[in-house]
Design a protein around this motif. Structure first.
Motif, mmCIF file in Angstrom:
data_model
loop_
_atom_site.group_PDB
_atom_site.id
_atom_site.type_symbol
_atom_site.label_atom_id
_atom_site.label_comp_id
_atom_site.label_asym_id
_atom_site.label_seq_id
_atom_site.Cartn_x
_atom_site.Cartn_y
_atom_site.Cartn_z
ATOM 1 N N UNK A 59 0.837 -1.203 0.000
ATOM 2 C CA UNK A 59 0.000 0.000 0.000
ATOM 3 C C UNK A 59 0.874 1.256 0.000
ATOM 4 N N UNK A 60 1.887 1.269 0.828
ATOM 5 C CA UNK A 60 2.779 2.418 0.909
ATOM 6 C C UNK A 60 3.447 2.676 -0.446
ATOM 7 N N UNK A 61 3.981 1.628 -1.052
ATOM 8 C CA UNK A 61 4.651 1.768 -2.350
ATOM 9 C C UNK A 61 3.663 2.143 -3.456
ATOM 10 N N UNK A 62 2.479 1.579 -3.415
ATOM 11 C CA UNK A 62 1.462 1.909 -4.425
ATOM 12 C C UNK A 62 1.084 3.381 -4.343
ATOM 13 N N UNK A 63 0.905 3.875 -3.130
ATOM 14 C CA UNK A 63 0.573 5.290 -2.961
ATOM 15 C C UNK A 63 1.687 6.177 -3.517
ATOM 16 N N UNK A 64 2.932 5.820 -3.244
ATOM 17 C CA UNK A 64 4.058 6.602 -3.755
ATOM 18 C C UNK A 64 4.115 6.538 -5.282
ATOM 19 N N UNK A 71 11.432 6.333 -8.602
ATOM 20 C CA UNK A 71 11.551 4.898 -8.419
ATOM 21 C C UNK A 71 12.244 4.583 -7.086
ATOM 22 N N UNK A 72 13.238 5.371 -6.744
ATOM 23 C CA UNK A 72 13.956 5.192 -5.478
ATOM 24 C C UNK A 72 13.010 5.317 -4.287
ATOM 25 N N UNK A 73 12.146 6.305 -4.305
ATOM 26 C CA UNK A 73 11.220 6.490 -3.185
ATOM 27 C C UNK A 73 10.153 5.392 -3.165
ATOM 28 N N UNK A 74 9.706 4.956 -4.305
ATOM 29 C CA UNK A 74 8.729 3.869 -4.356
ATOM 30 C C UNK A 74 9.329 2.612 -3.717
ATOM 31 N N UNK A 75 10.558 2.286 -4.075
ATOM 32 C CA UNK A 75 11.221 1.116 -3.492
ATOM 33 C C UNK A 75 11.469 1.329 -2.002
ATOM 34 N N UNK A 76 11.834 2.525 -1.610
ATOM 35 C CA UNK A 76 12.025 2.819 -0.182
ATOM 36 C C UNK A 76 10.720 2.622 0.583
ATOM 37 N N UNK A 97 19.627 0.865 6.633
ATOM 38 C CA UNK A 97 20.931 0.260 6.407
ATOM 39 C C UNK A 97 20.925 -0.614 5.158
ATOM 40 N N UNK A 98 19.861 -1.360 4.959
ATOM 41 C CA UNK A 98 19.746 -2.181 3.754
ATOM 42 C C UNK A 98 19.740 -1.295 2.509
ATOM 43 N N UNK A 99 19.041 -0.183 2.577
ATOM 44 C CA UNK A 99 18.909 0.712 1.425
ATOM 45 C C UNK A 99 20.123 1.610 1.188
ATOM 46 N N UNK A 100 20.864 1.921 2.226
ATOM 47 C CA UNK A 100 21.885 2.974 2.173
ATOM 48 C C UNK A 100 22.817 2.935 0.966
ATOM 49 N N UNK A 101 23.387 1.797 0.591
ATOM 50 C CA UNK A 101 24.317 1.846 -0.547
ATOM 51 C C UNK A 101 23.667 2.215 -1.883
ATOM 52 N N UNK A 102 22.341 2.134 -1.961
ATOM 53 C CA UNK A 102 21.662 2.253 -3.247
ATOM 54 C C UNK A 102 20.777 3.489 -3.390
ATOM 55 N N UNK A 166 3.392 -7.328 -5.538
ATOM 56 C CA UNK A 166 4.845 -7.361 -5.381
ATOM 57 C C UNK A 166 5.509 -7.558 -6.746
ATOM 58 N N UNK A 167 4.902 -8.346 -7.589
ATOM 59 C CA UNK A 167 5.422 -8.575 -8.939
ATOM 60 C C UNK A 167 5.515 -7.253 -9.724
ATOM 61 N N UNK A 168 4.542 -6.348 -9.497
ATOM 62 C CA UNK A 168 4.574 -5.049 -10.172
ATOM 63 C C UNK A 168 5.814 -4.234 -9.790
ATOM 64 N N UNK A 169 6.271 -4.412 -8.558
ATOM 65 C CA UNK A 169 7.412 -3.631 -8.064
ATOM 66 C C UNK A 169 8.757 -4.311 -8.318
#
Length: 185
Positions: A59-64, A71-76, A97-102, A166-169
């Motif tokens: 839901x959070x990603x869909x709203x974004x 794309x970065x914020x959608x994945x975040x 921490x998982x996201x930081x390098x990317x 999830x497949x959409x993302x």
């Protein structure tokens, strides 16, 4: 499968470490697969909510996505609560921490601090300080984090909301985790 010769790292040879470096690069290249697999299993976490953690993330990603965020914020948004499973007391820092390098410094900061900012919506009901986020009032990403919580996190617990799958993302996750790592912060 070939293995290194050492039992203590100090005894490793250049050949050992070149071999391990090759394997590590391959492993890093599979990060998106592991993340997508982990997300797909977030279906039975944290009792009491009307939806699963996976659905909250979708839901959070869909709203974004619908709000035309990067794309970065959608994945975040999709990954912002992945820490709930293994680090429930510091889930925001775990996800960041998982996201930081990317991701950019801004996106990293938003995800790292979102847990404290979310307290605005509920802390007063539990006798805690709902204005904890005010200590960051002068920070350059303060308003962006307030906006993240308001538009994408606090409102994403609706069992009637129609999320993307999830497949959409998946292509977005693969794209973000195939980026050359950031080194500017």
């Amino acid at each position: 499968m070939k293995k290194v010769n050492f039992t203590e790292m100090k005894n490793g040879t250049k050949e050992d470490y070149m071999f391990l470096d090759k394997l590590e690069k391959e492993y890093v290249g599979e990060t998106a697969d592991r993340i997508l697999g982990f997300l797909s299993r977030m279906t039975s976490t944290l009792e009491g909510y009307k939806i699963s953690r996976l659905e909250h993330s979708l839901q959070s990603a869909t709203r974004a996505y619908k709000n035309k965020e990067s794309e970065e914020m959608v994945v975040a948004c999709l990954l912002h609560d992945i820490g709930d499973e293994l680090a429930p007391l510091n889930h925001s820092e775990y996800a960041a921490t998982v996201l930081k390098p990317y991701v950019s410094e801004k996106t990293h900061w938003i995800i790292e601090k979102h847990g404290e900012f979310q307290m605005y919506y509920y802390a007063h009901h539990l006798g805690a300080d709902r204005f904890m986020r005010e200590k960051y009032k002068e920070h350059k990403y303060y308003q962006a984090t307030v906006d993240f919580c308001e538009k994408y996190d606090q409102c994403s617990f609706d069992p009637n909301y129609k999320s993307m799958s999830l497949k959409d993302f998946e292509p977005m996750v693969r794209n973000i985790f195939s980026r050359k790592p950031y080194s500017h912060y």
